[in-house]
Every structure is written in C-alpha cells, then in structure tokens.
Motif scaffolding. Structure first.
Motif, short mmCIF file in Angstrom:
data_model
loop_
_atom_site.label_atom_id
_atom_site.label_comp_id
_atom_site.label_asym_id
_atom_site.label_seq_id
_atom_site.Cartn_x
_atom_site.Cartn_y
_atom_site.Cartn_z
N LYS A 1 0.94 -1.10 0.02
CA LYS A 1 -0.11 -0.07 0.04
C LYS A 1 0.77 1.25 0.15
O LYS A 1 1.93 1.17 0.84
CB LYS A 1 -0.84 0.15 1.12
CG LYS A 1 -1.70 -1.34 1.31
CD LYS A 1 -2.71 -1.66 0.44
CE LYS A 1 -3.40 -2.69 0.58
NZ LYS A 1 -4.55 -2.93 -0.42
N THR A 2 0.48 2.19 -0.79
CA THR A 2 1.38 3.30 -1.05
C THR A 2 0.82 4.36 -1.87
O THR A 2 0.10 4.12 -2.51
CB THR A 2 2.70 3.19 -1.67
OG1 THR A 2 3.42 4.42 -1.80
CG2 THR A 2 2.78 2.54 -3.08
N LYS A 3 0.83 5.70 -1.44
CA LYS A 3 0.43 6.89 -2.04
C LYS A 3 1.58 7.71 -2.71
O LYS A 3 1.09 8.83 -3.39
CB LYS A 3 -0.36 7.69 -1.20
CG LYS A 3 -1.51 7.01 -0.67
CD LYS A 3 -2.43 8.06 0.12
CE LYS A 3 -3.54 7.40 0.64
NZ LYS A 3 -4.40 8.39 1.72
N GLU A 4 2.53 6.96 -3.18
CA GLU A 4 3.73 7.82 -3.75
C GLU A 4 3.63 8.33 -5.16
O GLU A 4 4.37 9.52 -5.27
CB GLU A 4 4.91 6.69 -3.88
CG GLU A 4 4.98 5.61 -4.89
CD GLU A 4 5.77 4.44 -4.77
OE1 GLU A 4 6.78 4.53 -3.71
OE2 GLU A 4 6.11 3.99 -5.85
N GLU A 5 2.60 7.95 -5.65
CA GLU A 5 2.38 8.33 -7.33
C GLU A 5 1.19 9.05 -7.19
O GLU A 5 1.29 9.87 -8.36
CB GLU A 5 2.29 7.12 -8.24
CG GLU A 5 3.23 6.10 -8.29
CD GLU A 5 2.84 5.09 -9.44
OE1 GLU A 5 1.61 5.08 -10.01
OE2 GLU A 5 3.70 4.29 -9.66
N ASP A 6 0.46 9.37 -6.38
CA ASP A 6 -0.81 10.17 -6.39
C ASP A 6 -0.64 11.63 -6.82
O ASP A 6 -1.51 11.92 -7.78
CB ASP A 6 -1.39 10.35 -5.09
CG ASP A 6 -1.93 8.92 -4.35
OD1 ASP A 6 -1.77 7.48 -5.27
OD2 ASP A 6 -2.72 8.77 -3.70
N GLU A 7 0.41 12.42 -6.61
CA GLU A 7 0.46 13.56 -7.11
C GLU A 7 0.92 13.86 -8.35
O GLU A 7 0.75 14.89 -8.96
CB GLU A 7 1.25 14.49 -6.28
CG GLU A 7 2.94 14.13 -6.23
CD GLU A 7 3.75 15.06 -5.32
OE1 GLU A 7 3.96 16.10 -5.58
OE2 GLU A 7 4.24 14.48 -4.40
N PHE A 8 1.27 12.75 -9.09
CA PHE A 8 1.70 12.69 -10.40
C PHE A 8 0.81 12.07 -11.38
O PHE A 8 0.90 11.70 -12.44
CB PHE A 8 3.14 12.05 -10.62
CG PHE A 8 4.25 12.80 -9.56
CD1 PHE A 8 4.44 13.99 -9.58
CD2 PHE A 8 4.62 11.90 -8.69
CE1 PHE A 8 5.55 14.68 -8.95
CE2 PHE A 8 5.66 12.39 -7.68
CZ PHE A 8 5.96 13.87 -7.70
N ARG A 9 -0.42 11.63 -10.82
CA ARG A 9 -1.29 10.62 -11.64
C ARG A 9 -2.40 11.50 -12.16
O ARG A 9 -3.06 11.79 -11.00
CB ARG A 9 -1.58 9.51 -10.62
CG ARG A 9 -0.57 8.50 -10.66
CD ARG A 9 -0.78 7.23 -11.19
NE ARG A 9 -1.92 6.51 -10.88
CZ ARG A 9 -2.04 5.50 -10.08
NH1 ARG A 9 -1.18 5.05 -9.52
NH2 ARG A 9 -3.35 4.81 -9.90
N ALA A 10 -2.78 11.36 -13.38
CA ALA A 10 -3.88 12.09 -13.81
C ALA A 10 -5.05 11.14 -13.90
O ALA A 10 -6.14 11.78 -14.17
CB ALA A 10 -3.52 12.99 -15.12
N LYS A 11 -4.59 9.86 -13.94
CA LYS A 11 -5.83 8.78 -14.15
C LYS A 11 -5.70 7.58 -13.28
O LYS A 11 -4.67 7.37 -12.54
CB LYS A 11 -5.34 8.12 -15.62
CG LYS A 11 -5.55 9.02 -16.66
CD LYS A 11 -5.27 8.45 -18.09
CE LYS A 11 -5.78 9.45 -19.19
NZ LYS A 11 -7.32 9.59 -19.49
N VAL A 12 -6.90 6.99 -12.97
CA VAL A 12 -6.81 5.69 -12.22
C VAL A 12 -6.77 4.64 -13.28
O VAL A 12 -7.62 4.62 -14.18
CB VAL A 12 -8.24 5.82 -11.40
CG1 VAL A 12 -8.27 4.39 -10.74
CG2 VAL A 12 -8.22 6.92 -10.46
#
Length: 271
Positions: free
Chosen positions: A258-269
C-alpha cells in the motif's frame, strides 16, 4: 532537438508505458529464489506480445533479449541467463514495449525474498530520489534541476550516482533528446517545454559512483562490486506539470503493498 508530443500522442505513449507497467506487475510475484532471469525474460516477451505490442529492447542496438536483468552489483543492461536468483539478491528489471509506433520504457529493482537492511535502504532511497527528480520536471525548469534533486537526495545518504548512464527523452524512438543525467546543477541544461516525454531513471550505487563493463559488451557493474539500484518512470509535461505515464501500481497490487507515492503525479486511475 526536443520532440514535443500532442495530447493524442501522449495518450498513445501512455498505452505503451502501461504495457510495461503490467508486465512488471505480472513478473513481481514470480521473482523468487530459484527462478532464472531467462525464465522471467520469456514470460515477459510472451506477455508483451499477448497485449498486441512488441518487446522494445529485443534487437535494439542488437540487444539479445526482451528484458535487461541486472542483479546485485550489476547496474543496468544485464543479459538474462540460467543462473537462479537467490534469497537476499536484488534484481533490476528494465523493460520496454512498442505499441502504435511509440515506446514505453521503465524499471524497478526488486528484492528477492528478505534482503539485508542496508540493501533495503538503498532501494528505498533510490526510489524516493526518482520522485524527487520528477517533482522538478515542470515548466520553467531545466535538465539540471532534475539531476540536482536526484544527486543531492542520494549523495546525502552516502551513495554514489552513476555518471556515464542517463535518462532520456522517449517517443517513436527509444532514446530522444534531452539526455537526463542523475546529477547536475540547478538552472543548467535544456529547458523543459510542454509536451515533452522523458524517462527519468536514477542509477544509484551503495558505494562508489564508478562503474565497469563486462566483456559481453552490455553488462555494467559497480567498480567496487557493491549493490546498485535502478528505478525508472516515463513522465510527460502536461499543463506545465509532471504526469506519470507509467505506474508501479501493478507491482504493488501483486505484492500487496500500500502506497500513495504516485498520487500527486497521476492524472488517471488505471484499470
């Protein structure tokens, strides 16, 4: 010359990058003691072709396989072979795919079973440095800003930053302008422009920054034979900000991380 991509081209590149992402996710649970890198290579080639793409590395500059598989002190460009992985190894898997005429190319360094605490720390810091670099890939910045961020973060932990091997632009060819070193000075180098797509890929050594090459003409090792880590993402400059085209999501799902490391750079799910 920097090749700027349209939004349509960036979406095509996202497709290629996600094939690589899914390939790495498929391989993740299979990276266990006893498996050979050649077995993993064959799995990857079959998976990529089953997804209506072609392996991006196979035959590129005459490289003989679909994956670059670089264990332990190998930095990059290791050739898959029949040597089984062992408990405590690490293995950098660099994968490429071509679909719709565009390349995807990224990498992840996996632990094999339980690894020593200092090796685990090397993997963590190298991956964190990747995101430190990505943060600097934005309108108004330059190549040196990304390199500086990666270099400072990793050297502050006492690690060596490889100089001879760099990230790169990517598109209809695997390697485009600009080169993206993992070291540099702020405000130096080519300026980032809207529509750029680059591969940012820290290659970080536990010891010396110096490297050597095996007689096979491909495999790069650390000069002191200490471990090296390698992580890579494909990133587009969209509306002046970095947007990930690749993702480690499929790796993490396979390994129940479980990680949110990419969240700020992701425009899509992603699916």
């Amino acid at each position: 010359m920097i090749v700027q991509k349209s939004r349509e081209e960036i979406e095509l590149m996202r497709e290629s990058a996600l094939i690589v992402s899914k390939t790495l996710g498929m391989l993740a649970p299979k990276i266990q003691p006893g498996v050979t890198t050649l077995e993993l290579d064959k799995m990857a080639e079959e998976f990529i072709r089953d997804h209506d793409a072609k392996p991006g590395f196979l035959g590129l500059y005459d490289f003989p396989n679909s994956l670059c598989m670089s264990p332990n002190a190998q930095v990059v460009h290791g050739i898959p072979n029949n040597t089984p992985l062992k408990e405590g190894d690490i293995i950098s898997i660099d994968c490429g795919a071509i679909k719709n005429g565009y390349y995807g190319d990224h990498a992840y360094t996996f632990p094999v079973g339980e690894v020593a605490p200092d090796v685990k720390k090397l993997l963590e810091v190298t991956k964190e440095s990747l995101y430190e670099g990505i943060k600097e890939f934005k309108a108004g910045n330059r190549v040196g800003d990304v390199g500086y961020a990666i270099q400072k973060y990793t050297e502050d932990h006492g690690y060596g930053v490889v100089r001879e091997l760099v990230g790169h632009g990517i598109g209809t060819t695997m390697h485009e302008d600009p080169e993206m070193p993992n070291y540099g000075r702020r405000g130096r180098g080519k300026k980032f422009v809207e529509g750029m797509v680059v591969a940012i890929e820290p290659m970080i050594n536990m010891g010396t920054k110096r490297i050597k090459q095996l007689p096979d003409g491909w495999t790069i090792l650390t000069a002191d034979n200490k471990p090296s880590a390698h992580f890579e993402h494909n990133v587009a400059l969209v509306d002046g900000k970095p947007e990930l085209l690749s993702t480690f999501k499929y790796i993490y799902e396979s390994l129940n991380i479980k990680t949110k490391e990419e969240d700020e750079f992701r425009a899509k799910v992603y699916d």
